[in-house]
Design a protein around this motif. Structure first.
Motif, PDB file in Angstrom:
ATOM      1  N   VAL A 211      86.266 -42.619 -29.186  1.00  0.00           N
ATOM      2  CA  VAL A 211      85.508 -43.691 -28.534  1.00  0.00           C
ATOM      3  C   VAL A 211      86.222 -45.025 -28.744  1.00  0.00           C
ATOM      4  O   VAL A 211      86.339 -45.843 -27.833  1.00  0.00           O
ATOM      5  N   SER A 212      86.736 -45.229 -29.956  1.00  0.00           N
ATOM      6  CA  SER A 212      87.475 -46.454 -30.256  1.00  0.00           C
ATOM      7  C   SER A 212      88.771 -46.529 -29.464  1.00  0.00           C
ATOM      8  O   SER A 212      89.145 -47.596 -28.959  1.00  0.00           O
ATOM      9  N   LEU A 213      89.473 -45.396 -29.341  1.00  0.00           N
ATOM     10  CA  LEU A 213      90.727 -45.367 -28.591  1.00  0.00           C
ATOM     11  C   LEU A 213      90.500 -45.701 -27.115  1.00  0.00           C
ATOM     12  O   LEU A 213      91.315 -46.370 -26.485  1.00  0.00           O
ATOM     13  N   ALA A 214      89.379 -45.237 -26.580  1.00  0.00           N
ATOM     14  CA  ALA A 214      89.047 -45.484 -25.175  1.00  0.00           C
ATOM     15  C   ALA A 214      88.197 -46.751 -25.028  1.00  0.00           C
ATOM     16  O   ALA A 214      87.308 -46.822 -24.180  1.00  0.00           O
ATOM     17  N   GLU A 215      88.488 -47.765 -25.831  1.00  0.00           N
ATOM     18  CA  GLU A 215      87.665 -48.982 -25.866  1.00  0.00           C
ATOM     19  C   GLU A 215      87.552 -49.665 -24.506  1.00  0.00           C
ATOM     20  O   GLU A 215      86.529 -50.269 -24.198  1.00  0.00           O
ATOM     21  N   ARG A 216      88.593 -49.543 -23.680  1.00  0.00           N
ATOM     22  CA  ARG A 216      88.537 -50.179 -22.365  1.00  0.00           C
ATOM     23  C   ARG A 216      87.419 -49.590 -21.514  1.00  0.00           C
ATOM     24  O   ARG A 216      86.719 -50.318 -20.797  1.00  0.00           O
ATOM     25  N   ALA A 217      87.230 -48.280 -21.607  1.00  0.00           N
ATOM     26  CA  ALA A 217      86.168 -47.633 -20.835  1.00  0.00           C
ATOM     27  C   ALA A 217      84.795 -48.124 -21.280  1.00  0.00           C
ATOM     28  O   ALA A 217      83.873 -48.246 -20.458  1.00  0.00           O
ATOM     29  N   VAL A 218      84.656 -48.422 -22.569  1.00  0.00           N
ATOM     30  CA  VAL A 218      83.364 -48.877 -23.089  1.00  0.00           C
ATOM     31  C   VAL A 218      82.976 -50.217 -22.485  1.00  0.00           C
ATOM     32  O   VAL A 218      81.873 -50.401 -21.959  1.00  0.00           O
ATOM     33  N   TYR A 219      83.893 -51.194 -22.542  1.00  0.00           N
ATOM     34  CA  TYR A 219      83.505 -52.505 -22.014  1.00  0.00           C
ATOM     35  C   TYR A 219      83.424 -52.504 -20.488  1.00  0.00           C
ATOM     36  O   TYR A 219      82.631 -53.248 -19.898  1.00  0.00           O
ATOM     37  N   GLN A 220      84.226 -51.638 -19.827  1.00  0.00           N
ATOM     38  CA  GLN A 220      84.095 -51.553 -18.380  1.00  0.00           C
ATOM     39  C   GLN A 220      82.709 -51.071 -17.984  1.00  0.00           C
ATOM     40  O   GLN A 220      82.069 -51.642 -17.090  1.00  0.00           O
ATOM     41  N   TYR A 221      82.245 -50.026 -18.650  1.00  0.00           N
ATOM     42  CA  TYR A 221      80.925 -49.485 -18.334  1.00  0.00           C
ATOM     43  C   TYR A 221      79.832 -50.495 -18.658  1.00  0.00           C
ATOM     44  O   TYR A 221      78.844 -50.632 -17.925  1.00  0.00           O
ATOM     45  N   SER A 222      80.010 -51.221 -19.756  1.00  0.00           N
ATOM     46  CA  SER A 222      79.033 -52.237 -20.134  1.00  0.00           C
ATOM     47  C   SER A 222      78.932 -53.326 -19.071  1.00  0.00           C
ATOM     48  O   SER A 222      77.842 -53.834 -18.792  1.00  0.00           O
ATOM     49  N   CYS A 223      80.060 -53.670 -18.456  1.00  0.00           N
ATOM     50  CA  CYS A 223      80.077 -54.774 -17.496  1.00  0.00           C
ATOM     51  C   CYS A 223      79.581 -54.372 -16.106  1.00  0.00           C
ATOM     52  O   CYS A 223      78.869 -55.145 -15.454  1.00  0.00           O
ATOM     53  N   ASP A 224      79.959 -53.181 -15.629  1.00  0.00           N
ATOM     54  CA  ASP A 224      79.600 -52.848 -14.241  1.00  0.00           C
ATOM     55  C   ASP A 224      78.740 -51.596 -14.091  1.00  0.00           C
ATOM     56  O   ASP A 224      78.324 -51.253 -12.981  1.00  0.00           O
ATOM     57  N   GLY A 225      78.472 -50.882 -15.213  1.00  0.00           N
ATOM     58  CA  GLY A 225      77.583 -49.730 -15.146  1.00  0.00           C
ATOM     59  C   GLY A 225      78.192 -48.504 -14.500  1.00  0.00           C
ATOM     60  O   GLY A 225      77.487 -47.520 -14.243  1.00  0.00           O
ATOM     61  N   GLU A 226      79.483 -48.523 -14.241  1.00  0.00           N
ATOM     62  CA  GLU A 226      80.152 -47.377 -13.631  1.00  0.00           C
ATOM     63  C   GLU A 226      81.098 -46.734 -14.645  1.00  0.00           C
ATOM     64  O   GLU A 226      81.856 -47.434 -15.322  1.00  0.00           O
ATOM     65  N   SER A 227      81.066 -45.405 -14.714  1.00  0.00           N
ATOM     66  CA  SER A 227      81.927 -44.692 -15.651  1.00  0.00           C
ATOM     67  C   SER A 227      83.356 -44.655 -15.124  1.00  0.00           C
ATOM     68  O   SER A 227      83.604 -44.106 -14.037  1.00  0.00           O
TER      69      SER A 227
END
Length: 396
Positions: A211-227
Motif C-alpha cells: 500500500v505504501s509502495l503504491a502511494e500514488r494510487a492512494v492519493y489519486q483515489y482520495s482526490c477523484d474517487g476513481e481507482s
C-alpha cells in the motif's frame, strides 16, 4: 570500521524478505548470525548454480541474500537448542524472524520471553499481514508471498499494459521493499535505544508495504474517487514519460517539463509540436496523438542514435537487459557487481552489490554465504556443541 560493526543480529528468517533485510545490515558491517531450522533455509538448494548442482553447496538465490553471514543450525523445539538460542539472545542487539504470528511463542521464544532475557533487545518481524502487537486484523495467520502482497496492495492493478491483465512487478517487491523498510525500522529502533536504553518490537507487513509502495494510487483515489488502473509504461499526470520502440529495441524518454519538451521537439525536427503544445496541460490532453508522433520518429532510428540526438539534454535511456547491465561501466564503477566464492565450484558467482554508498563506512558484501551450521563452534563453544549433540542422540 564498518557502520554497524558493533551490532549483533540473530536472523531466524528464510527465503527472501527476511534474508534481504539482514543482508542489508550485514553489508553495513553487522555480525549477522543466521539461525537455521533443521536442514537449513528452504532456498539453499534453489538454482541456478555456477556449474554443478551436485557439487556446489547452495544455489544463487541463497548466495545472493545470505552473503557475509554466519550459520548456526538449531531446532528450537528441543530444550538444548532453545537454551543455546536464549544464550545468544542475551548477547544480541536484534532478533529478526518471519514466521507466522504465534510461531515463536510455540517455541517458547516469543518477544516477551526474549525481552526478559535481554530488556534492550530489538525484536523485528516480517509477516504477510503484520503482528497483533502493532495492529490486529482478521488476515493475520494467513500465508502470504510476494504475489499475494502485490495483488492485495494494488501494485498488480496498476502494472501492465492498458489492454492486458494485472501484472506482477518482475522483482519480488513485496519481499524486497518490505525488507528494506524493516531494516529502516530496526535502525530507527536502535537509535531510540541509544537515547533511552529501551528495546522495542518492530513490525512490517508485506500488505502494508505494498500500500505504501503504491502511494500514488492512494492519493489519486482520495482526490477523484476513481481507482487507478493499468496504463502501460506511461504516467497518469506527466507526458511524455514513456517507453518508445526503436529500430533495435526500446528507449524511455521523460521530457515532461516545458524545457525538456522543447528540446525533444527540436531533436526530432518537430518545432511545431513545441509551439502547438507549450504546456503540460495541453500535452496531457493530447497525449495519444503526441505519443504516436514521437513513436513514429523513434521507430526509424536505432537506440544509440536516439540517445546521441538527445545528447544528455533530455532524460532518456535504453531499456537494458542483464547482459547490458554487466557490460555497463557505470555499474562496475559503482561496485554494483560483486564476485564471491561459490563452495564446490571452480569459478566465483557474481551477485548484486550494495546500493547504499557511504563516504566513511562503505557497505559491501563481506564474503560468501555460509555453509549450513558452519559457525557452530565459534558461536556456542565446544561444550555447548557436545551437550546439544548428546540431547539430539538421546531424542533419536
Amino acid at each position: 570500521m564498518s557502520a554497524l560493526a558493533d551490532l549483533r543480529v540473530l536472523d531466524l528468517t528464510q527465503v527472501l524478505a527476511g534474508p534481504y533485510c539482514t543482508m542489508l545490515l550485514a553489508d553495513m558491517g553487522a555480525d549477522v548470525v543466521k539461525v537455521e531450522r533443521p536442514g537449513g533455509d528452504l532456498i539453499r538448494a534453489n538454482p541456478p548454480y555456477v556449474d554443478d548442482a551436485e557439487s556446489e553447496a547452495y544455489g544463487g538465490y541463497f548466495q545472493s541474500v545470505n552473503r557475509g553471514k554466519r550459520s548456526l543450525e538449531l531446532d528450537l523445539r528441543t530444550d538444548a537448542d532453545r537454551e543455546a538460542f536464549l544464550s545468544l539472545v542475551e548477547r544480541a542487539d536484534v532478533v529478526v524472524e518471519n514466521f507466522k504470528a504465534g510461531t515463536m511463542e510455540k517455541f517458547g521464544c516469543g518477544y516477551e520471553t526474549l525481552k526478559e532475557h535481554n530488556p534492550q533487545l530489538i525484536y523485528s518481524s516480517i509477516r504477510g499481514f503484520g503482528d497483533p502487537r502493532t495492529g490486529e486484523t482478521d488476515r493475520q495467520g494467513q500465508p502470504s508471498f510476494d504475489l499475494i502482497a502485490q495483488a492485495l496492495g494494488g501494485v498488480m492493478e496498476i502494472t501492465g499494459q492498458e489492454d492486458g491483465p494485472p501484472t506482477k512487478v518482475g522483482p519480488g517487491v513485496g519481499d524486497i521493499f518490505t525488507a528494506a523498510l524493516n531494516a529502516v525500522g530496526i535502525l530507527a529502533a536502535i537509535h531510540h535505544r541509544e537515547r533511552t536504553d529501551e528495546g522495542q518490537y518492530v513490525d512490517t507487513a508485506m500488505y502494508d508495504c505494498m500500500v505504501s509502495l503504491a502511494e500514488r494510487a492512494v492519493y489519486q483515489y482520495s482526490c477523484d474517487g476513481e481507482s487507478p488502473t493499468r496504463q502501460g509504461n506511461s504516467h497518469p499526470t506527466l507526458f511524455p514519460y514513456d517507453a518508445f520502440e526503436a529500430s533495435d529495441g526500446y528507449v524511455v524518454i521523460a521530457a515532461f517539463s516545458d524545457g525538456h519538451w522543447a528540446t525533444l521537439c527540436e531533436a526530432v525536427d518537430r518545432p511545431d509540436l513545441a509551439a502547438d503544445y507549450p504546456d503540460a496541460a495541453s500535452r496531457l490532453a493530447n497525449r495519444d496523438s503526441l505519443r504516436a508522433e514521437i513513436a513514429d520518429w523513434t521507430r526509424d532510428h536505432e537506440s544509440v542514435e536516439i540517445l546521441e540526438r538527445l545528447d544528455g539534454r533530455v532524460p532518456a535511456a535504453p531499456v537494458q537487459n542483464t547482459a547490458d547491465i554487466f557490460a555497463d561501466p557505470h555499474v562496475h564503477d559503482r561496485g554494483m557487481l560483486a564476485d564471491v566464492s561459490q563452495p564446490g565450484a571452480d569459478e566465483p558467482m557474481t551477485i548484486a552489490g550494495s546500493p547504499i554508498k557511504m563516504s566513511e563506512t562503505m557497505p559491501q558484501p563481506r564474503g560468501r554465504a555460509p555453509l549450513l551450521d558452519e559457525h557452530r563452534e565459534e558461536l556456542l563453544g565446544e561444550e555447548t556443541v557436545d551437550s546439544g549433540r548428546e540431547v539430539a542422540e538421546s531424542d533419536d
